[in-house]
Design an enzyme around this catalytic site. Structure first.
Site, PDB file in Angstrom:
ATOM      1  CG  HIS A 366      17.867  40.190 -26.254  1.00  0.00           C
ATOM      2  ND1 HIS A 366      19.053  40.285 -25.594  1.00  0.00           N
ATOM      3  CD2 HIS A 366      17.068  39.403 -25.525  1.00  0.00           C
ATOM      4  CE1 HIS A 366      18.974  39.542 -24.520  1.00  0.00           C
ATOM      5  NE2 HIS A 366      17.787  38.991 -24.451  1.00  0.00           N
ATOM      6  NE  ARG A 473      14.812  38.708 -21.095  1.00  0.00           N
ATOM      7  CZ  ARG A 473      13.971  39.673 -20.693  1.00  0.00           C
ATOM      8  NH1 ARG A 473      14.367  40.600 -19.847  1.00  0.00           N
ATOM      9  NH2 ARG A 473      12.730  39.707 -21.152  1.00  0.00           N
ATOM     10  NE  ARG A 509      14.960  33.184 -20.170  1.00  0.00           N
ATOM     11  CZ  ARG A 509      14.409  34.147 -20.911  1.00  0.00           C
ATOM     12  NH1 ARG A 509      13.103  34.276 -20.953  1.00  0.00           N
ATOM     13  NH2 ARG A 509      15.167  34.965 -21.592  1.00  0.00           N
ATOM     14  CD  GLU A 607       9.278  32.199 -23.079  1.00  0.00           C
ATOM     15  OE1 GLU A 607       9.858  33.260 -23.264  1.00  0.00           O
ATOM     16  OE2 GLU A 607       9.864  31.096 -22.993  1.00  0.00           O
ATOM     17  CG  ASN A 630       8.204  40.194 -23.838  1.00  0.00           C
ATOM     18  OD1 ASN A 630       7.307  40.885 -23.404  1.00  0.00           O
ATOM     19  ND2 ASN A 630       9.439  40.242 -23.363  1.00  0.00           N
ATOM     20  CG  ASP A 631       9.136  34.683 -26.920  1.00  0.00           C
ATOM     21  OD1 ASP A 631       9.223  35.092 -28.090  1.00  0.00           O
ATOM     22  OD2 ASP A 631      10.122  34.544 -26.176  1.00  0.00           O
ATOM     23  NE  ARG A 641      10.721  39.144 -28.392  1.00  0.00           N
ATOM     24  CZ  ARG A 641      11.086  38.549 -27.273  1.00  0.00           C
ATOM     25  NH1 ARG A 641      10.530  37.402 -26.913  1.00  0.00           N
ATOM     26  NH2 ARG A 641      11.966  39.082 -26.476  1.00  0.00           N
ATOM     27  CB  CYS A 678       8.821  37.577 -16.151  1.00  0.00           C
ATOM     28  SG  CYS A 678       9.047  36.238 -17.320  1.00  0.00           S
TER      29      CYS A 678
HETATM   30  C1  PEP Z   1       9.073  36.799 -22.801  1.00  0.00           C
HETATM   31  O1  PEP Z   1       9.079  36.142 -23.844  1.00  0.00           O
HETATM   32  O2  PEP Z   1       8.095  37.468 -22.411  1.00  0.00           O
HETATM   33  C2  PEP Z   1      10.257  36.815 -21.927  1.00  0.00           C
HETATM   34  C3  PEP Z   1      10.210  37.351 -20.742  1.00  0.00           C
HETATM   35  O3  PEP Z   1      11.402  36.266 -22.429  1.00  0.00           O
HETATM   36  P1  PEP Z   1      12.382  37.014 -23.478  1.00  0.00           P
HETATM   37  O4  PEP Z   1      11.822  38.394 -23.697  1.00  0.00           O
HETATM   38  O5  PEP Z   1      13.723  37.003 -22.895  1.00  0.00           O
HETATM   39  O6  PEP Z   1      12.239  36.147 -24.672  1.00  0.00           O
HETATM   40 MG    MG Z   2      10.685  34.773 -24.226  1.00  0.00          MG
END
Ligand code: PEP
Ligand code: MG
Length: 754
Positions: A366, A473, A509, A607, A630-631, A641, A678
């Site tokens: 994060h 976010r 979100r 995700e 990402n997730d 991650r 995203c």
């Molecule tokens: C993701 O998981 O790609 C995402 C955009 O959400 P975050 O990175 O906030 O978990």
């Molecule tokens: Mg995510």
């Protein structure tokens, strides 16, 4: 090639070796070789004594200041490749080679031809010998053969020098200069004074320390104990209704321990004898824990762990009190710490933060995401680095290379400054694209939205040409706060964001905490947090928080009408059904209260693999999807991650991720569901080319990266990308995929330059 020259060279080496001046010997070698071969550059890289890195030990032709400083890992760059493969490399145009890495302090950009040979002695790697030139043709076979011979002649003499390591130690002891390798967190280069944030010290690390003022030391300890008591009290009431009574009773055990006369009296006795508060605490906790652990009763035995836990919390309070009382200098800062939270960042003026360095975490932590949003360069996972030992040192953070430089020598500082200025000029150049659409040369239009979560980010987003917000976010404001924000506080914040972007859409979100996104005032400790209480699971279990948030968002939308609701971490159909019911209920309650607001579009993040597999069954309950790559990558590949140890396995170009993304796109098209992406993937040029080929026409990324990606899209033909995607379907690994995409990226860069 003339053998006498080679003989002359080895004679000189022998002579200087006897003289005992290694620096002089190495300089003479590269001087002689450069002259003999009539080349622009000759350099000698030697392995560090621990055989972990290669250091530029001597050069004729590259910047002399880089000697002893330019450092590569054993598999990094062309020189690293020679070292790890133990083979010769002869190239016509080195900078265009995939493996090439530019080492800023060497000023090596103008050179193209490159020939490197390994130096091996008794099967052990000693170093690498390199020649370079300006022409764009490989060196002749004759030269190659000569270099191999020279290397074999020199390796023995250089070997004893290399393993002694004094050439290297001498150079470094005086300057404190170090090059540190981590992972890319956020792009850009920053420099400034290193400032440690929240030192994390474990109770076991506390060593004997004394104090001169027992009264104030006792007071500091009492304050720390009280602060822990307050924290426990608030965590306990937050969790009141979610925990079974016997588990909840643990809070009472903690409180009892915290207030036990034994802890207080014993600590005070130590302090009165002249021990520091931290040392007194450690001694007391150690003794109490031992006493518990030696008990026969299993219940009491287990309390040993609890008292250690309590002791650590008190210590954290003691130390953070110390760190708050230190005022950072009002200058350009590089903030360094284990994992720096948004709340930590909020304590510093934004204009002073020029770089972020974390000793844990990775590209998708994060901290890295927030750094991206703020446009602050960041490097993550810098292991074996202790920021507290370098407070006030000069540091360069190179977010492009995932590298930091501690105490850079003046010429290196100068070179980085030049790169920072160049980058600023490049970004200014791109500003002219702000009002131009992101459209490929053959007319494929892509909508570029921004990811945000900070109000401070609204202006940069608009300035860089975002056509709305693809991901707000909402947990970020919650993280800066010192308690859950009220409905009214949330309402005014959301209204500002909606207003800033109106009439463009804003996908807000709902709260996505858990994983590495922790709230300072709501501790969720789980063994496996990424598979635990995250996203919509947490929100549905804490309905009062979810309803407050939905109401605040809907009320803000009554004025601006550009809200889209986005649900994180959906893994089951009943989650999205439950969410819809909460929205419908909130709408009718608001209507009764006289607030007229329509149902906004509801979207779901993809995700979790189950959401992807159930898309047709989820479709009736949603209006759009947004892919959190990402997730999705994390859960598809089973790679945390946030864990630097497995970071090399985390790549959104993994063939399985590409298969998933194509499948999602095609299903959404068939279902008539608009789909965007995203995750950080939308900022990776190689990935963007493949996403375009798949048909994705909406991407959301950090404001900082929008101009670059727009520039890229405007310089490619989508028709050329489709065969590329076709070929990646046969790839076995992400490395193969990147190798396939690279020539197209280079062609696009050449077009951009013209
Ligand atoms: C993701 O998981 O790609 C995402 C955009 O959400 P975050 O990175 O906030 O978990
Ligand atoms: Mg995510």
């Amino acid at each position: 090639m003339q053998q006498p020259s080679l003989k002359a060279l080895t004679a000189i080496v022998d002579e200087i070796a006897r003289s005992g001046n290694p620096e002089a010997m190495m300089s003479r070698i590269v001087q002689q070789l450069r002259a003999l071969l009539s080349v622009d550059v000759c350099s000698l890289y030697l392995c560090t004594p621990d055989q972990q890195h290669l250091i530029l030990a001597a050069t004729e032709g590259l910047a002399s200041e880089a000697v002893g400083h330019a450092r590569l890992q054993l598999d990094e760059g062309l020189v690293g490749h020679i070292a790890s493969s133990l083979s010769t490399l002869n190239l016509g145009d080195a900078p265009t080679d995939d493996r090439f890495v530019f080492i800023p302090e060497t000023h090596e950009m103008p050179y193209h031809r490159f020939l490197g040979v390994p130096l091996l002695h008794l099967r052990k790697l000693v170093g690498v010998l390199v020649i370079q030139g300006r022409e764009r043709v490989p060196f002749s076979q004759e030269t190659e053969a000569f270099m191999i011979t020279v290397a074999s002649q020199l390796a023995g003499t250089l070997s004893s020098l290399q393993s002694r390591g004094d050439w290297y130690e001498r150079k470094h002891a005086s300057t404190g200069y170090r090059r540190l390798k981590g992972q890319k967190g956020a792009p850009g280069i920053g420099m400034g004074t290193l400032w440690p944030v929240r030192p994390h010290v474990s109770l076991d690390q506390i060593v004997e320390g004394t104090c001169s003022d027992p009264a104030s030391e006792s007071q500091a300890l009492e304050d720390a104990i009280q602060a822990v008591a307050d924290d426990l009290e608030s965590s306990s009431s937050h969790l009141d209704q979610h925990l079974p009574a016997d588990v909840h009773a643990l809070f009472n055990v903690y409180q009892m321990m915290l207030h036990s006369p034994e802890l207080h009296t014993e600590c005070c006795e130590h302090i009165n004898r002249g021990d520091s508060a931290a040392w007194s605490l450690r001694q007391t906790v150690d003794r109490m824990a031992e006493q518990f652990q030696s008990s026969e009763d299993p219940y009491l035995k287990a309390r040993g762990e609890d008292i250690r836990n309590i002791g650590q919390r008190i210590l954290n309070q003691l130390l953070s009190r110390d760190s708050i009382s230190r005022t950072p200098p009002d200058t350009d800062l590089i903030l360094a710490g284990e994992l720096i939270s948004i709340a930590d960042l909020a304590e510093f003026p934004l204009q002073n933060i020029h770089g972020i360095v974390c000793t844990r975490g990775s590209t998708l932590s994060h901290t890295a995401i927030v750094a991206n949003a703020l446009g602050v360069p960041a490097v993550m996972g810098l292991e074996n680095f202790e920021p507290e030992q370098h407070t006030h040192a000069q540091m360069i953070v190179d977010g492009h290379r995932g590298e930091c430089v501690l105490n850079p020598p003046a010429p290196l500082l100068h070179e980085y400054r030049r790169m920072i200025n160049e980058e600023q000029r490049f970004m200014q150049d791109l500003e002219r694209l702000r009002d131009e659409p992101a459209v490929s040369r053959d007319g494929f239009r892509v909508c570029l939205l921004t990811n945000t979560g900070l109000l401070a980010d609204a202006t940069p987003g608009l300035q860089r040409g975002a056509e709305g917000v693809g991901l707000y976010r909402s947990e970020i404001p919650f993280m800066i706060h010192d308690g859950f924000p009220t409905e009214q506080e949330q309402y005014s914040l959301y209204a500002k964001v909606l207003q800033a972007y109106a009439p463009h859409p804003v996908s807000m979100r709902t709260l996505d905490i858990g994983g590495d996104k922790q709230l300072p005032y709501f501790d969720i400790s789980e063994t496996n947090p990424y598979l635990g209480w995250r996203g919509i699971r947490f929100s549905l279990d804490n309905a009062q928080l979810l309803i407050t948030q939905i109401r605040a968002m809907l009320r803000a939308n009554a004025e601006y009408g550009n809200l889209k609701l986005l649900v994180p971490m959906v893994s089951r159909i009943d989650e999205i059904q439950g969410f819809r019911r909460h929205v419908e209920k909130a709408l009718s309650t608001l209507e009764r209260e006289g607030v007229r607001v329509g149902m906004p579009p509801i979207g779901m993040m993809i995700e979790v693999p189950s959401a992807m597999l159930l898309l047709p069954r989820l479709a009736p309950y949603i209006d759009f999807v947004s892919i959190g790559s990402n997730d999705l990558t994390q859960y598809l590949l089973a790679v945390d991650r946030n864990n630097p140890r497995v970071a090399s396995l985390f790549d959104h170009l993994h063939p399985a991720v590409l298969v998933a993304l194509e499948q999602i796109h095609d299903q959404c098209e068939a279902l008539g569901l608009p789909a965007s992406l995203c995750g950080e993937m939308a900022s990776d040029p190689a990935a963007v080319l493949l996403l375009l080929a798949m048909g994705y026409d909406c991407l959301s990324l950090s404001a900082y990266n929008i101009p670059r990606i727009k520039h890229l899209i405007r310089s490619v033909n989508r028709s050329e990308l489709k065969p590329l995607l076709e070929s990646t379907r046969l790839c076995q690994s992400e490395t193969d995929v990147r190798a396939l995409v690279q020539p197209l990226l280079e062609a696009a860069a050449r077009r951009q330059a013209t």
